[in-house]
Design a protein around this motif. Structure first.
Motif, PDB file in Angstrom:
ATOM      1  N   ARG A 167       0.789  -1.170   0.011  1.00  0.00           N
ATOM      2  CA  ARG A 167       0.028   0.118  -0.020  1.00  0.00           C
ATOM      3  C   ARG A 167       0.869   1.154   0.033  1.00  0.00           C
ATOM      4  NH1 ARG A 167      -2.759   0.048   5.913  1.00  0.00           N
ATOM      5  NH2 ARG A 167      -0.941   0.579   7.445  1.00  0.00           N
ATOM      6  N   THR A 168       0.424   2.431  -0.579  1.00  0.00           N
ATOM      7  CA  THR A 168       1.290   3.678  -0.704  1.00  0.00           C
ATOM      8  C   THR A 168       0.439   4.729  -0.017  1.00  0.00           C
ATOM      9  OG1 THR A 168       0.266   3.740  -2.740  1.00  0.00           O
ATOM     10  CG2 THR A 168       2.377   2.913  -2.673  1.00  0.00           C
ATOM     11  N   ALA A 169       1.238   5.730   0.203  1.00  0.00           N
ATOM     12  CA  ALA A 169       0.594   7.200   0.860  1.00  0.00           C
ATOM     13  C   ALA A 169       1.274   8.107   0.384  1.00  0.00           C
ATOM     14  CB  ALA A 169       0.596   7.010   2.483  1.00  0.00           C
ATOM     15  N   PRO A 170       0.711   9.532   0.242  1.00  0.00           N
ATOM     16  CA  PRO A 170       1.555  10.689  -0.039  1.00  0.00           C
ATOM     17  C   PRO A 170       2.077  10.957   1.218  1.00  0.00           C
ATOM     18  CG  PRO A 170      -0.733  11.141   0.472  1.00  0.00           C
ATOM     19  CD  PRO A 170      -0.593   9.662   0.588  1.00  0.00           C
ATOM     20  N   ASP A 171       3.151  12.016   1.212  1.00  0.00           N
ATOM     21  CA  ASP A 171       3.827  12.480   2.336  1.00  0.00           C
ATOM     22  C   ASP A 171       2.906  13.687   2.804  1.00  0.00           C
ATOM     23  OD1 ASP A 171       6.389  12.854   3.810  1.00  0.00           O
ATOM     24  OD2 ASP A 171       6.314  14.882   2.962  1.00  0.00           O
ATOM     25  N   TRP A 174      -3.599   6.216   3.783  1.00  0.00           N
ATOM     26  CA  TRP A 174      -3.060   4.997   3.099  1.00  0.00           C
ATOM     27  C   TRP A 174      -3.822   4.340   1.995  1.00  0.00           C
ATOM     28  CZ3 TRP A 174       2.101   3.173   3.056  1.00  0.00           C
ATOM     29  CH2 TRP A 174       2.849   3.516   4.248  1.00  0.00           C
ATOM     30  N   SER A 175      -3.412   3.988   0.776  1.00  0.00           N
ATOM     31  CA  SER A 175      -4.326   3.438  -0.178  1.00  0.00           C
ATOM     32  C   SER A 175      -4.634   2.039   0.698  1.00  0.00           C
ATOM     33  CB  SER A 175      -3.404   3.088  -1.115  1.00  0.00           C
ATOM     34  OG  SER A 175      -2.464   2.122  -1.334  1.00  0.00           O
ATOM     35  N   PRO A 176      -5.497   1.349  -0.130  1.00  0.00           N
ATOM     36  CA  PRO A 176      -6.179  -0.013   0.265  1.00  0.00           C
ATOM     37  C   PRO A 176      -4.921  -0.863   0.094  1.00  0.00           C
ATOM     38  CG  PRO A 176      -7.704   0.922  -1.174  1.00  0.00           C
ATOM     39  CD  PRO A 176      -6.738   1.905  -1.166  1.00  0.00           C
ATOM     40  N   PRO A 224       1.073   5.228  -7.418  1.00  0.00           N
ATOM     41  CA  PRO A 224       2.151   5.968  -7.167  1.00  0.00           C
ATOM     42  C   PRO A 224       2.135   6.789  -5.619  1.00  0.00           C
ATOM     43  CG  PRO A 224       1.618   6.195  -9.434  1.00  0.00           C
ATOM     44  CD  PRO A 224       0.601   5.606  -8.823  1.00  0.00           C
ATOM     45  N   GLY A 225       2.916   6.673  -4.924  1.00  0.00           N
ATOM     46  CA  GLY A 225       3.030   7.510  -3.539  1.00  0.00           C
ATOM     47  C   GLY A 225       4.367   7.703  -3.059  1.00  0.00           C
ATOM     48  N   GLU A 226       4.673   8.627  -2.260  1.00  0.00           N
ATOM     49  CA  GLU A 226       5.872   8.757  -1.716  1.00  0.00           C
ATOM     50  C   GLU A 226       6.188   7.948  -0.368  1.00  0.00           C
ATOM     51  OE1 GLU A 226       7.000  13.183  -1.452  1.00  0.00           O
ATOM     52  OE2 GLU A 226       4.892  13.409  -2.282  1.00  0.00           O
ATOM     53  N   TRP A 227       5.383   7.062  -0.035  1.00  0.00           N
ATOM     54  CA  TRP A 227       5.393   6.239   0.981  1.00  0.00           C
ATOM     55  C   TRP A 227       5.079   4.926   0.767  1.00  0.00           C
ATOM     56  CZ3 TRP A 227       8.099   7.094   5.889  1.00  0.00           C
ATOM     57  CH2 TRP A 227       8.585   8.616   6.151  1.00  0.00           C
ATOM     58  N   VAL A 228       5.889   3.597   1.042  1.00  0.00           N
ATOM     59  CA  VAL A 228       5.286   2.528   0.812  1.00  0.00           C
ATOM     60  C   VAL A 228       5.411   1.512   1.955  1.00  0.00           C
ATOM     61  CG1 VAL A 228       7.455   1.656  -0.147  1.00  0.00           C
ATOM     62  CG2 VAL A 228       5.506   0.705  -1.175  1.00  0.00           C
ATOM     63  N   GLN A 229       4.565   0.396   2.009  1.00  0.00           N
ATOM     64  CA  GLN A 229       4.636  -0.574   2.943  1.00  0.00           C
ATOM     65  C   GLN A 229       4.160  -1.851   2.528  1.00  0.00           C
ATOM     66  OE1 GLN A 229       1.776   0.215   6.264  1.00  0.00           O
ATOM     67  NE2 GLN A 229       3.185  -0.161   7.989  1.00  0.00           N
ATOM     68  N   PHE A 230       4.681  -2.732   2.875  1.00  0.00           N
ATOM     69  CA  PHE A 230       4.128  -4.242   2.531  1.00  0.00           C
ATOM     70  C   PHE A 230       3.675  -4.963   3.617  1.00  0.00           C
ATOM     71  CE2 PHE A 230       8.809  -4.936   3.035  1.00  0.00           C
ATOM     72  CZ  PHE A 230       8.640  -6.219   3.794  1.00  0.00           C
TER      73      PHE A 230
END
Length: 726
Positions: free
Chosen positions: A211-215, A223-225, A241-247
């Motif tokens: 999932r990704t998120a803007p700064d 966060w996106s779904p 696309p995002g400036e932050w990512v997590q898995f």
């Protein structure tokens, strides 16, 4: 291997920004452990079977087992430690399938409660292999200990795999699946791809989603779904696309085995398959032709750019002149002149895009200019060898061959003196019956061949008296193999070209227990190597014919285009040893395939060198080609071969000699040069190659040193010294 802890230990490896000449991609790499267990033991063979093998999820043998040192312990214990108390309600133990690996017979299980150990299970007379469950009343504990009081054999104790049955963690509802810490990737053109390294026993799977998120002022915004899950490495990240990512990682298991996720990488694709420098080790002062080969067709409207950093150069040189091949998978730079200095250089590549618009991650490929960096590393390894002699003759044989090669390169007399001293010792170690003990209470003609290779190489420097002693020793050995044979009088050299194993025991100066069915490694190291060398030295045609037949037998076992078993692969050479694989077909393919390759390669190389027969030589090159392809397609990404830290990997380094020989004498395949260069760069990077334990592990050091020696001066370990002295 990543540390197992209750919380995630995130280590970022973010590429260093480059000069503006090379566009910057992005990448995030992190170790990612599932387990919250750590382990301790009363004793462990740290070189081959450390304690953490008992909780690594791997039930293969011997790669996945824990064993004590070979010191005949009366008891041994293995302790599982949790980062916090948990409710434990049982212990499952995977006992060794092969009792030869010291399967536990009598043992107890205890939990740490109120400052003391409380026994919760006791077993006597265990004969069960595989998983065995030990349920008990639930207890809250942070430590569980298994104490072994008897194993199948008295020399060692150990276990294959241990798992705890625990109630769900109290905070499982808040964090049902492991989730990484957020990573700030910045404003990137795309999210790239997701790759991972995992051990997936049969019946298990790993599912990853992102999932990704803007700064938001240095922190993640909304966060996106979570994206749909992927189960294969190399999938495109489908989050926006995002400036932050997590898995997030989800593990699936329909069996008792445990999947292990070792490392995850997100970011732009590297794309590059190999870098062809037109040579394995570029030489100072000479022009260098640079060709970059990609895994997939690239967008030919984009251009590849490079920065070339050379030893002692004030600044990198920018390379931009070049062109695409018509298929879009090959870019060729205009040749560039190297400076006069030896040392470490590097080439950083970037700028190209895939046909679907993904910008390649910039890719830095270090390489040595001249052999000076490799020689410095090898000399350090040689010093370690001299300070850490072993009683194992095959290991010491390779050590001394490396030191002898260092003498031929450097002219330093102390190397030759060290070799001469050990050659005299090896002569004295021979039994009057003609054999040598291995150094671990058995007699293997494979180990003997490795050691006797030192006599072959030393012969050119031996005095007349030393040569007579070597002659006597070798003829006595050959008499045992060809005339005296085993206890029934059957020769150890078989009509079809194979050799037997040797003897299972060497007790009180006597060899016992015939092992006289075909053995791949003895056939290579004595049958092909020593017989061929002795033909070269003495000119006796009998030894030539035996070496040729040994090579034919070895190559005749190689897998063709239609593998006979599901575990086999085209080009692989099986590991046949007496009847130990009877009824276990998978064993001959899965047990030490790179060990087998290394030693078979050594035998074939020696036969090719010492038998000056054009038809025979051409046949070896043609027949070994499928095996070369197998080695190229199964090399690890870091440049090594075999499963990480396995017994197979300890012995895998000899495949370098085989690939180098093929490259020098049959086909200058750029993939081989790239594979060898990646191996060299791994060993030159002491931090990155620390897990190989070169120097440190005696087996890996002995074969790794010999591999580097050949890279410095190809053919130095095996050449026709009577014809062309060096």
């Amino acid at each position: 291997m990543p540390t197992r802890a209750a919380c995630l230990a995130i280590v970022l490896a973010i590429a260093t920004p480059l000069a503006a000449a090379v566009p910057e991609g992005w990448r995030w790499t992190t170790p990612f452990p599932f387990r919250e267990l750590t382990v301790a033991a009363s004793s462990e063979d740290t070189e081959q079977w450390p304690a953490d093998r008992a909780i690594d999820g791997n039930t293969e043998e011997p790669e996945g087992i824990w064993q004590t040192r070979r010191n005949s312990p009366k008891t041994a214990w293995l302790e599982l430690r949790l980062a916090r108390p948990r409710q434990v309600k049982g212990v499952r133990i995977f006992h060794q399938r092969n009792p030869r690996y010291y399967r536990s017979v009598d043992y107890t299980i205890a939990c740490w409660l109120d400052g003391a150990w409380k026994t919760v299970a006791e077993v006597k007379g265990n004969k069960q292999a595989g998983w065995r469950a030990h349920p008990f009343e639930p207890v809250d504990t942070a430590k569980v200990r298994i104490t072994i009081t008897k194993s199948e054999h008295g020399y060692r104790m150990g276990l294959n795999e241990v798992a705890l049955d625990m109630a769900p963690a109290p905070d499982a509802a808040q964090a049902p699946e492991p989730v990484s810490m957020p990573h700030r990737c910045g404003k990137v053109a795309d999210m790239g791809i997701l790759t991972f390294e995992a051990d997936l026993p049969e019946g298990t799977a790993i599912e990853l989603s992102t999932r990704t998120a803007p700064d938001a002022g240095g922190k993640p915004g909304p966060w996106s779904p979570w994206s749909p899950t992927c189960t294969t490495s190399g999938a495109k990240v489908t989050s926006p696309p995002g400036e932050w990512v997590q898995f997030r990682a989800i593990r699936r298991s329909a069996a008792a085995a445990v999947p292990l996720l070792r490392q995850v990488t997100l970011g732009s694709p590297t794309c590059i398959e190999c870098l062809d420098l037109d040579t394995i080790v570029p030489q100072p002062g000479k022009p260098l032709a640079l060709t970059v080969r990609f895994r997939v067709p690239m967008d030919k409207r984009s251009a590849l750019v490079a920065e070339l950093a050379l030893p002692e150069a004030a600044a990198p040189t920018t390379l931009a002149k070049g062109s695409w091949h018509a298929d879009g998978k090959t870019w060729r730079f205009e040749p560039v002149a190297l400076g006069p200095a030896e040392g470490m250089g590097s080439l950083t590549l970037g700028g190209a895009r895939t046909r679907d618009g993904l910008l390649m991650l910039h890719d830095t490929r270090p390489f040595p200019v001249g052999t000076k960096p490799i020689l410095e590393r090898l000399k350090a390894i040689g010093e370690w060898m001299m300070k850490h002699p072993t009683k194992t003759i095959f290991v010491e044989g390779y050590n001394e061959r490396t030191l002898l090669g260092l003498y031929e390169i450097t002219g330093e007399q102390r190397y030759l003196d060290h070799v001469r001293n050990w050659a005299h010792k090896l002569l004295k170690l021979q039994d009057p019956a003609g054999f040598w003990g291995t150094g671990y209470k058995s007699v293997y003609f494979a180990d003997t061949g490795s050691a006797l290779g030192l006599f072959i190489n030393f012969y050119k420097f031996a005095t007349p008296d030393e040569r007579k002693q070597i002659d006597t020793a070798l003829e006595r050995y050959f008499h045992l193999l060809l005339v005296k044979g085993d206890s029934t009088g059957k020769p150890f050299v078989h009509p079809g070209g194979s050799l037997g194993v040797g003897f299972s025991k060497y007790v009180d100066g006597k060899a016992q227990g015939d092992l006289n069915l075909p053995y791949t490694i003895s056939t290579a190291l004595t049958g092909a190597e020593i017989f061929a060398a002795w033909y070269y030295i003495k000119g006796d045609e009998r030894y030539k014919q035996m070496a040729v037949k040994a090579c034919d037998w070895l190559l005749g076992t190689m897998v063709g285009d239609k593998p006979p078993d599901p575990w086999a692969a085209p080009g692989q050479i099986p590991y046949y040893i007496d009847d130990w694989n009877k009824g276990k077909r998978a064993w001959i393919w899965k047990r030490w395939p790179y060990d087998t390759s290394a030693y078979v390669g050594e035998g074939l190389i020696a036969a090719w060198v010492y038998i000056d027969d054009p038809a025979f030589r051409k046949g070896l090159g043609t027949r070994i080609r499928p095996h070369i392809e197998w080695l190229l397609r199964t090399q690890n990404p870091d440049g090594s071969w075999a499963k990480k830290s396995s017994g197979d990997q300890l012995r895998s380094h000899g495949v370098v000699n085989l690939l180098l020989w093929y490259y020098e004498h049959f086909e200058r395949d750029p993939r081989i040069a790239d594979a060898l260069r990646r191996y060299v760069m791994l060993l030159l990077d002491e931090k990155r190659s620390a897990y190989l334990r070169i120097p440190g592990n005696s087996i890996a050091t002995s074969l790794g040193g010999r591999a580097l020696l050949e890279i410095i001066k190809p053919g130095l370990d095996c050449y026709r010294w009577k014809d062309k002295p060096r």
